[in-house]
Design a protein around this motif. Structure first.
Motif, PDB file in Angstrom:
ATOM      1  N   TRP A  16       1.000  -1.089  -0.046  1.00  0.00           N
ATOM      2  CA  TRP A  16      -0.016   0.150  -0.134  1.00  0.00           C
ATOM      3  C   TRP A  16       0.799   1.233   0.023  1.00  0.00           C
ATOM      4  N   LEU A  17       1.926   1.154   0.541  1.00  0.00           N
ATOM      5  CA  LEU A  17       3.091   2.533   0.747  1.00  0.00           C
ATOM      6  C   LEU A  17       3.321   2.741  -0.738  1.00  0.00           C
ATOM      7  N   VAL A  18       3.905   1.607  -1.360  1.00  0.00           N
ATOM      8  CA  VAL A  18       4.324   1.789  -2.830  1.00  0.00           C
ATOM      9  C   VAL A  18       3.289   2.009  -3.736  1.00  0.00           C
ATOM     10  N   ARG A  19       2.062   1.542  -3.508  1.00  0.00           N
ATOM     11  CA  ARG A  19       0.912   2.008  -4.572  1.00  0.00           C
ATOM     12  C   ARG A  19       0.584   3.312  -4.050  1.00  0.00           C
ATOM     13  N   HIS A  23       0.518   6.400  -6.938  1.00  0.00           N
ATOM     14  CA  HIS A  23      -0.419   6.997  -7.421  1.00  0.00           C
ATOM     15  C   HIS A  23      -0.301   8.526  -7.240  1.00  0.00           C
ATOM     16  N   VAL A  24       0.210   9.061  -6.058  1.00  0.00           N
ATOM     17  CA  VAL A  24       0.610  10.373  -5.852  1.00  0.00           C
ATOM     18  C   VAL A  24       1.661  11.100  -7.086  1.00  0.00           C
ATOM     19  N   LYS A  25       2.582  10.125  -7.218  1.00  0.00           N
ATOM     20  CA  LYS A  25       3.443  10.450  -8.271  1.00  0.00           C
ATOM     21  C   LYS A  25       2.613  10.863  -9.771  1.00  0.00           C
ATOM     22  N   ALA A  26       1.690   9.934  -9.839  1.00  0.00           N
ATOM     23  CA  ALA A  26       0.765  10.138 -11.071  1.00  0.00           C
ATOM     24  C   ALA A  26       0.166  11.227 -11.086  1.00  0.00           C
ATOM     25  N   LEU A  27      -0.318  11.570 -10.160  1.00  0.00           N
ATOM     26  CA  LEU A  27      -1.073  12.937  -9.902  1.00  0.00           C
ATOM     27  C   LEU A  27      -0.123  14.139 -10.130  1.00  0.00           C
ATOM     28  N   PHE A  28       1.028  14.037  -9.773  1.00  0.00           N
ATOM     29  CA  PHE A  28       1.863  15.138 -10.074  1.00  0.00           C
ATOM     30  C   PHE A  28       2.096  15.334 -11.609  1.00  0.00           C
ATOM     31  N   GLY A  29       2.160  14.104 -12.248  1.00  0.00           N
ATOM     32  CA  GLY A  29       1.934  14.185 -13.795  1.00  0.00           C
ATOM     33  C   GLY A  29       0.916  14.954 -14.511  1.00  0.00           C
ATOM     34  N   GLU A  30      -0.270  14.515 -13.889  1.00  0.00           N
ATOM     35  CA  GLU A  30      -1.416  15.027 -14.199  1.00  0.00           C
ATOM     36  C   GLU A  30      -1.659  16.556 -14.009  1.00  0.00           C
ATOM     37  N   ALA A  31      -1.104  16.979 -12.931  1.00  0.00           N
ATOM     38  CA  ALA A  31      -0.880  18.359 -12.715  1.00  0.00           C
ATOM     39  C   ALA A  31      -0.159  19.113 -13.419  1.00  0.00           C
ATOM     40  N   GLN A  32       1.148  18.322 -14.107  1.00  0.00           N
ATOM     41  CA  GLN A  32       1.850  19.144 -14.894  1.00  0.00           C
ATOM     42  C   GLN A  32       1.274  19.276 -16.208  1.00  0.00           C
ATOM     43  N   LEU A  65       9.844   7.583   5.166  1.00  0.00           N
ATOM     44  CA  LEU A  65       9.715   7.754   6.695  1.00  0.00           C
ATOM     45  C   LEU A  65       8.493   7.002   6.905  1.00  0.00           C
ATOM     46  N   MET A  66       7.769   6.672   6.226  1.00  0.00           N
ATOM     47  CA  MET A  66       6.596   5.760   6.368  1.00  0.00           C
ATOM     48  C   MET A  66       6.806   4.242   6.293  1.00  0.00           C
ATOM     49  N   MET A  67       7.852   3.977   5.570  1.00  0.00           N
ATOM     50  CA  MET A  67       8.224   2.636   5.492  1.00  0.00           C
ATOM     51  C   MET A  67       9.066   2.389   6.738  1.00  0.00           C
ATOM     52  N   PHE A  68       9.837   3.259   7.433  1.00  0.00           N
ATOM     53  CA  PHE A  68      10.386   2.926   8.618  1.00  0.00           C
ATOM     54  C   PHE A  68       9.318   2.880   9.499  1.00  0.00           C
ATOM     55  N   GLY A  69       8.266   3.340   9.708  1.00  0.00           N
ATOM     56  CA  GLY A  69       6.950   3.207  10.620  1.00  0.00           C
ATOM     57  C   GLY A  69       6.671   1.699  10.236  1.00  0.00           C
ATOM     58  N   HIS A  70       6.507   1.145   9.161  1.00  0.00           N
ATOM     59  CA  HIS A  70       6.097  -0.094   8.751  1.00  0.00           C
ATOM     60  C   HIS A  70       6.963  -1.134   9.457  1.00  0.00           C
ATOM     61  N   ILE A  71       8.352  -1.052   9.194  1.00  0.00           N
ATOM     62  CA  ILE A  71       9.411  -1.518   9.665  1.00  0.00           C
ATOM     63  C   ILE A  71       9.100  -1.956  11.126  1.00  0.00           C
ATOM     64  N   GLU A  72       9.236  -0.750  12.019  1.00  0.00           N
ATOM     65  CA  GLU A  72       9.138  -0.700  13.343  1.00  0.00           C
ATOM     66  C   GLU A  72       8.014  -1.452  13.723  1.00  0.00           C
ATOM     67  N   GLU A  73       6.775  -1.368  13.092  1.00  0.00           N
ATOM     68  CA  GLU A  73       5.526  -2.124  13.664  1.00  0.00           C
ATOM     69  C   GLU A  73       5.768  -3.409  13.380  1.00  0.00           C
ATOM     70  N   MET A  74       6.403  -3.994  12.396  1.00  0.00           N
ATOM     71  CA  MET A  74       6.734  -5.405  12.334  1.00  0.00           C
ATOM     72  C   MET A  74       7.664  -5.870  13.345  1.00  0.00           C
ATOM     73  N   LEU A  75       8.560  -5.174  13.825  1.00  0.00           N
ATOM     74  CA  LEU A  75       9.746  -5.642  14.610  1.00  0.00           C
ATOM     75  C   LEU A  75       8.940  -5.676  16.043  1.00  0.00           C
ATOM     76  N   ILE A  76       8.158  -4.635  16.369  1.00  0.00           N
ATOM     77  CA  ILE A  76       7.446  -4.690  17.377  1.00  0.00           C
ATOM     78  C   ILE A  76       6.396  -5.995  17.646  1.00  0.00           C
ATOM     79  N   LEU A  77       5.685  -6.201  16.570  1.00  0.00           N
ATOM     80  CA  LEU A  77       4.858  -7.487  16.389  1.00  0.00           C
ATOM     81  C   LEU A  77       5.730  -8.700  16.591  1.00  0.00           C
ATOM     82  N   LEU A  78       6.711  -8.661  15.952  1.00  0.00           N
ATOM     83  CA  LEU A  78       7.611 -10.008  16.114  1.00  0.00           C
ATOM     84  C   LEU A  78       8.311 -10.035  17.374  1.00  0.00           C
ATOM     85  N   SER A  79       8.832  -9.095  17.945  1.00  0.00           N
ATOM     86  CA  SER A  79       9.232  -9.190  19.314  1.00  0.00           C
ATOM     87  C   SER A  79       8.481  -9.588  20.408  1.00  0.00           C
ATOM     88  N   LYS A  80       7.175  -9.250  20.098  1.00  0.00           N
ATOM     89  CA  LYS A  80       5.755  -9.729  21.160  1.00  0.00           C
ATOM     90  C   LYS A  80       5.644 -11.301  20.963  1.00  0.00           C
TER      91      LYS A  80
END
Length: 184
Positions: A16-19, A23-32, A65-80
């Motif tokens: 979803w982060l990649v999508r 998506h937002v990059k494509a919107l930039f193209g439309e705005a251009q 930065l959002m990907m880092f949030g994802h990484i840390e979330e997964m590490l927290i879940l795995l730790s628990k």
């Protein structure tokens, strides 16, 4: 959470982060395209630069930065899930080294996704704590060495780190490989 559900959630959230980025990059193209229709040449030049340069750089940084949030979330879940407490004496991804070491043993030193993420964590810290300016960090040379070593991923412009498209792609790939390996 069972391993299959965890793998699905992790992959789905990262995708979803990649999508979002695509998506937002494509919107930039439309705005251009709309900008190209502006009659005022100065406005056209200004907004063209904003949509073709500034916004894509900011988008890459935000998704990084959002990907880092994802990484840390997964590490927290795995730790628990595995009952392995993070190391409270250190911060960032380093505090999750006990779970990584438990899953990988001594192989951790040669596992490229972990090494990449540790370098990327330094870049993340610089972005968050000094607006991307290595010169304002306690150990600016360490950050600059990472930028030099991973010049395909990051570069400096006017003492500010910029994430290259390849850097964002590698972060997504290494995150996927890293989390998948820990979940085996």
């Amino acid at each position: 959470m069972n391993k299959d559900a965890f793998a699905f959630a992790s992959t789905n959230n990262l995708d979803w982060l990649v999508r979002f980025h695509i998506h937002v990059k494509a919107l930039f193209g439309e705005a251009q395209q709309k900008i190209d229709d502006l009659e005022d040449q100065n406005l056209r030049k200004f907004w063209s630069d904003v949509y073709s340069n500034q916004f894509p750089k900011s988008l890459r940084t935000a998704v990084f930065l959002m990907m880092f949030g994802h990484i840390e979330e997964m590490l927290i879940l795995l730790s628990k899930e595995n009952g392995v407490a993070p190391d409270s004496r250190v911060g960032g991804l380093e505090k999750y080294k006990p779970i990584v070491k438990e899953a990988m043993g001594n192989e951790i030193a040669q596992f490229e996704p972990w090494q990449f993420l540790m370098d990327a964590a330094q870049i993340r810290n610089t972005i968050l704590h000094s607006a991307g300016r290595p010169s304002l960090m306690r150990k600016p040379e360490k950050v600059k060495q990472i930028i030099q070593k991973r010049s395909d991923c990051y570069h400096l412009k006017m003492d500010r780190i910029e994430i290259r498209p390849e850097g964002l792609q590698l972060l997504a790939n290494h995150t996927r490989d890293f989390i998948s390996r820990l979940n085996q």
